[in-house]
Design an enzyme around this catalytic site. Structure first.
Site, mmCIF file in Angstrom:
data_model
loop_
_atom_site.group_PDB
_atom_site.id
_atom_site.type_symbol
_atom_site.label_atom_id
_atom_site.label_comp_id
_atom_site.label_asym_id
_atom_site.label_seq_id
_atom_site.Cartn_x
_atom_site.Cartn_y
_atom_site.Cartn_z
ATOM 1 C CG ASP A 12 -1.875 -1.206 1.218
ATOM 2 O OD1 ASP A 12 -2.222 -1.679 0.121
ATOM 3 O OD2 ASP A 12 -2.219 -1.681 2.312
ATOM 4 C CE LYS A 15 2.272 -2.349 -4.375
ATOM 5 N NZ LYS A 15 2.041 -1.985 -2.962
ATOM 6 N N GLY A 39 -4.574 -4.208 -3.845
ATOM 7 C CA GLY A 39 -5.575 -3.168 -4.097
ATOM 8 C C GLY A 39 -4.806 -1.923 -4.472
ATOM 9 C CG HIS A 40 -2.046 -1.940 -7.009
ATOM 10 N ND1 HIS A 40 -1.147 -2.490 -7.884
ATOM 11 C CD2 HIS A 40 -1.761 -2.494 -5.805
ATOM 12 C CE1 HIS A 40 -0.358 -3.339 -7.234
ATOM 13 N NE2 HIS A 40 -0.725 -3.365 -5.968
ATOM 14 C CD GLN A 221 0.691 -8.852 -2.771
ATOM 15 O OE1 GLN A 221 1.348 -9.497 -3.562
ATOM 16 N NE2 GLN A 221 -0.543 -8.498 -3.022
HETATM 17 P P1 GDP Z 1 -0.866 0.422 -3.522
HETATM 18 O O1 GDP Z 1 -1.466 -0.855 -3.081
HETATM 19 O O2 GDP Z 1 0.604 0.477 -3.278
HETATM 20 O O3 GDP Z 1 -1.217 0.807 -4.909
HETATM 21 O O4 GDP Z 1 -1.480 1.553 -2.557
HETATM 22 P P2 GDP Z 1 -3.034 1.676 -2.125
HETATM 23 O O5 GDP Z 1 -3.820 2.129 -3.282
HETATM 24 O O6 GDP Z 1 -3.471 0.443 -1.424
HETATM 25 O O7 GDP Z 1 -2.928 2.779 -1.007
HETATM 26 C C1 GDP Z 1 -2.360 4.017 -1.245
HETATM 27 C C2 GDP Z 1 -3.412 5.103 -0.916
HETATM 28 O O8 GDP Z 1 -2.781 6.348 -0.820
HETATM 29 C C3 GDP Z 1 -4.455 5.255 -2.000
HETATM 30 O O9 GDP Z 1 -5.664 5.633 -1.392
HETATM 31 C C4 GDP Z 1 -3.915 6.385 -2.861
HETATM 32 O O10 GDP Z 1 -4.936 7.109 -3.527
HETATM 33 C C5 GDP Z 1 -3.266 7.242 -1.821
HETATM 34 N N1 GDP Z 1 -2.071 8.000 -2.251
HETATM 35 C C6 GDP Z 1 -1.077 7.621 -3.090
HETATM 36 N N2 GDP Z 1 -0.116 8.569 -3.121
HETATM 37 C C7 GDP Z 1 -0.517 9.541 -2.284
HETATM 38 C C8 GDP Z 1 0.064 10.779 -1.867
HETATM 39 O O11 GDP Z 1 1.166 11.140 -2.234
HETATM 40 N N3 GDP Z 1 -0.648 11.518 -0.959
HETATM 41 C C9 GDP Z 1 -1.859 11.129 -0.475
HETATM 42 N N4 GDP Z 1 -2.484 11.914 0.387
HETATM 43 N N5 GDP Z 1 -2.430 9.975 -0.861
HETATM 44 C C10 GDP Z 1 -1.754 9.192 -1.735
HETATM 45 P P1 IMO Z 2 -0.965 -4.135 -2.297
HETATM 46 O O1 IMO Z 2 -0.520 -4.646 -3.634
HETATM 47 C C1 IMO Z 2 -0.987 -4.642 2.030
HETATM 48 C C2 IMO Z 2 -1.043 -8.736 3.542
HETATM 49 C C3 IMO Z 2 -2.291 -9.205 4.241
HETATM 50 C C4 IMO Z 2 -1.707 -10.209 5.190
HETATM 51 C C5 IMO Z 2 -0.590 -10.848 4.383
HETATM 52 C C6 IMO Z 2 -0.975 -12.135 3.682
HETATM 53 O O2 IMO Z 2 -2.248 -3.409 -2.324
HETATM 54 O O3 IMO Z 2 0.136 -3.365 -1.644
HETATM 55 P P2 IMO Z 2 -2.555 -12.827 1.674
HETATM 56 O O4 IMO Z 2 -3.909 -12.320 1.256
HETATM 57 O O5 IMO Z 2 -1.503 -12.584 0.667
HETATM 58 O O6 IMO Z 2 -2.612 -14.221 2.173
HETATM 59 O O7 IMO Z 2 -2.179 -11.934 2.967
HETATM 60 O O8 IMO Z 2 -0.222 -9.877 3.412
HETATM 61 N N1 IMO Z 2 -1.264 -8.205 2.179
HETATM 62 C C7 IMO Z 2 -1.195 -6.906 1.870
HETATM 63 N N2 IMO Z 2 -1.005 -5.830 2.657
HETATM 64 N N3 IMO Z 2 -1.109 -4.490 0.698
HETATM 65 C C8 IMO Z 2 -1.266 -5.567 -0.108
HETATM 66 O O9 IMO Z 2 -1.257 -5.480 -1.443
HETATM 67 C C9 IMO Z 2 -1.363 -6.842 0.476
HETATM 68 N N4 IMO Z 2 -1.550 -8.095 -0.003
HETATM 69 C C10 IMO Z 2 -1.478 -8.905 1.045
HETATM 70 O O10 IMO Z 2 -2.923 -8.150 4.906
HETATM 71 O O11 IMO Z 2 -1.135 -9.560 6.285
HETATM 72 MG MG MG Z 3 -2.957 -1.569 -1.782
#
Ligand code: GDP
Ligand code: IMO
Ligand code: MG
Length: 420
Positions: A12, A15, A39-40, A221
Site C-alpha cells: 500500500d 504503487k 488493491g492499487h 504487496q
Molecule cells: P498500492 O497498493 O501500493 O497501490 O497503494 P493503495 O492504493 O493500497 O494505497 C495508497 C493510498 O494512498 C491510495 O488511497 C492512494 O490514492 C493514496 N495515495 C497515493 N499517493 C498519495 C500521496 O502522495 N498523498 C496522499 N495523500 N495519498 C496518496
Molecule cells: P498491495 O498490492 C498490504 C497482507 C495481508 C496479510 C498478508 C498475507 O495493495 O500493496 P494474503 O492475502 O496474501 O494471504 O495476505 O499480506 N497483504 C497486503 N497488505 N497491501 C497488499 O497489497 C497486500 N496483499 C497482502 O494483509 O497480512
Molecule cells: Mg494496496
C-alpha cells in the site's frame, strides 16, 4: 529494457498511482506476482479506481497490459474489474493480455484460506482471504490449473480432481461452507476469461523487448511481505521483490534496468505480524486519520507508524533499488516533529539490520527526531517550492539508504508529484 516499480514496505505504498503516472513512458505494463490480495488505487479524471488484478497502466489506451505467469488469477474478480474498466471506456479485449501460464484461483482456494486462518486462531496471518496462499501452494505442489488449461478438453475433470483434493483438506479442518454459488459464478467467469487475449507471455514480451519496446513491471504487496525475505510467516506467498520479475514474466535478469522503490514518508501495515516502528498512540491514530489508512481490498484499518530506515535499507539492498519514490509526504504536513527509526534494540543490544526472527523477539526502534515542515505541500509542483525542512528530511533518508529519493508524491492525484 524492463524497469520495475515495487513496494519497499508492507504494501500500500502507492504503487497504483505511481505506475499510472509513469505508464505514458512505457509500451507494456505487466503484473508479475500476487493476485486479488492487491488493491492499487488510482484516480482517472477525478474518479477513484481500485485495481486488484489488472495492471495499473490500463487507463492509458495505447499501452499493452499483461497479467504475467507469476500472478494468481481469480476469474471472478477479473471479470468484475474488466466490466468496471470497460464502463470507463477501456477496451480490455484490445489491451489486456493474460499469460497462459498464469495460475487460476478456484473457489475452494478461498475456502482453504479461511479454514487455515481459522485453525491458526490468535496467530492468524491476517490474510485477505482471497485464496492466495492455497493457490500458490497448488503451484509449487504441482497441482494447479493454469489459464492455458482452459482450452483443453479435460479442464473439467482436472478441476474436479483438484476440488476433491481440497475437500479432503477442508474436511480435515472440519470446515464446512457451501461454495456452490461461488462455483456458478466461477464457471461463468471462466467463459469470459476464455474470450480474453491469452498469450505465451515469455515469447511475446521478449519479442517486444527485442523490438525496442519498453516494459514497466508492476509489483504487488511490498518487500517486507516477500515469502523469502519478509517477516515470515506473516507474509504473502509470492516473491514480491525485483527478482520475482524474471520468474513472473519470463525475462532475463540482464534486461532489468531501473528499480523504482516506493515508500511512504511514514509506514503502514495491514494484517498481523511484526512492525517495529508501529505507534500505539495518538500519533499513530493521527497518521491513520490523515492518511485515510484503511485497506483498499478489505477495508481493514491499517496499522501506522514512523518510517523504518532499517527495513528500508534492507529492502533497497534486496531489490537493487536505483531510485526511491516517496509517497504521502503531504500526510506529514501538519506534524511539528517527525521521528525516523534508524536502528533496533534487540535483547539489550543495538542492531542495524533486519534479524532472521522478528516474530517473538520484539525489537524496539531507536529514533531520530526531526523538525516537521508544517506547511501545506499539496499544491507544490517543483523542487524549489518544497520547504527546507522537508528537503532536510529527504536528505537524511538519501544518505542513510545510499539511494536517492527522486520523486515526492504530495497527494493522490495524477499530477501531485514533484521531481527532486
Ligand atoms: P498500492 O497498493 O501500493 O497501490 O497503494 P493503495 O492504493 O493500497 O494505497 C495508497 C493510498 O494512498 C491510495 O488511497 C492512494 O490514492 C493514496 N495515495 C497515493 N499517493 C498519495 C500521496 O502522495 N498523498 C496522499 N495523500 N495519498 C496518496
Ligand atoms: P498491495 O498490492 C498490504 C497482507 C495481508 C496479510 C498478508 C498475507 O495493495 O500493496 P494474503 O492475502 O496474501 O494471504 O495476505 O499480506 N497483504 C497486503 N497488505 N497491501 C497488499 O497489497 C497486500 N496483499 C497482502 O494483509 O497480512
Ligand atoms: Mg494496496
Amino acid at each position: 529494457m524492463v524497469d520495475v516499480i515495487l513496494g519497499l514496505q508492507w504494501g500500500d505504498e502507492g504503487k497504483g498511482k505511481i505506475v499510472d503516472y509513469f505508464a505514458p513512458k512505457y509500451d507494456i505494463i505487466a503484473r508479475f506476482q500476487g493476485g486479488p490480495n492487491a488493491g492499487h488505487t488510482l484516480y482517472v479524471n477525478g474518479t477513484k479506481m481500485v485495481l486488484h488484478q489488472i495492471p495499473s497502466g490500463i487507463f492509458h489506451q495505447d499501452k499493452i497490459n499483461i497479467i504475467g505467469n507469476g500472478v494468481v488469477l481469480d476469474p471472478v474478480t477479473l471479470k468484475k474489474e474488466c466490466d468496471a474498466v470497460a464502463a470507463m471506456g477501456v477496451d480490455v479485449k484490445k489491451n489486456l493480455f493474460i499469460s497462459e501460464r498464469t495460475n487460476i484461483i478456484i473457489p475452494s482456494h478461498r475456502a482453504l484460506d479461511k479454514a487455515s486462518e481459522l485453525a491458526k486462531g490468535e496467530s492468524k496471518i491476517g490474510s485477505t482471504l482471497k485464496g492466495i496462499g492455497p493457490a500458490y501452494m497448488d503451484k509449487t505442489g504441482r497441482n494447479a490449473l493454469r489459464v492455458g488449461d482452459l482450452l483443453s478438453k479435460n479442464f473439467i475433470s482436472k478441476y474436479i480432481t483438484l476440488r476433491m483434493k481440497h475437500q479432503k483438506i477442508l474436511d480435515s479442518f472440519n470446515f464446512n461452507e457451501d461454495i456452490s454459488e461461488m462455483e456458478t459464478e466461477f464457471f461463468e467467469a471462466l467463459e469470459f476469461l476464455k474470450s480474453m487475449n491469452i498469450i505465451n507471455c515469455e515469447y511475446f514480451i521478449n519479442d517486444q523487448i527485442s523490438k525496442g519496446k519498453k516494459v514497466l513491471a508492476e509489483g504487488a504487496q511490498g518487500s517486507m511481505l516477500d515469502i523469502d525475505f519478509g517477516t515470515f510467516p506473516f507474509v504473502t506467498s509470492s516473491n514480491t521483490i525485483s527478482a520475482g520479475v524474471c520468474t513472473g514474466l519470463g525475462i532475463a535478469p540482464k534486461l532489468i534496468n531501473e528499480v523504482f522503490g516506493i515508500t511512504k514518508a511514514y509506514c503502514t501495515r495491514v494484517g498481523s505480524g511484526p512492525f517495529p516502528t508501529e505507534l500505539h498512540n495518538e500519533v499513530g491514530e493521527e497518521l491513520r486519520k490523515l492518511g485515510s489508512e484503511f485497506g483498499a481490498t478489505t477495508g481493514r484499518p491499517r496499522r501506522c507508524g514512523w518510517i523504518d530506515l532499517v527495513a528500508l535499507k534492507y529492502t533497497c539492498m534486496i531489490n537493487g533499488v536505483t531510485q526511491i519514490i516517496m509517497t504521502k509526504a503531504d500526510i506529514l504536513d501538519t506534524f511539528k516533529e517527525l521521528e525516523l527509526g534508524i536502528a533496533y534494540e534487540m535483547e539489550g543490544k543495538e542492531i542495524d539490520y533486519v534479524p532472521f526472527q522478528l516474530v517473538g523477539t520484539p525489537v524496539a526502534p531507536i529514533w531520530k527526531k526531526m523538525q516537521g515542515w508544517n506547511v501545506d505541500t499539496t499544491k507544490m509542483k517543483s523542487e524549489n517550492e518544497l520547504p527546507a525542512t522537508m528537503k532536510t528530511y529527504i536528505d537524511f533518508i538519501n544518505k542513510f539508504l545510499g539511494v536517492p529519493v527522486k520523486y515526492v508524491s504530495n497527494g493522490p492525484g495524477r499530477d501531485q508529484i514533484v521531481h527532486v
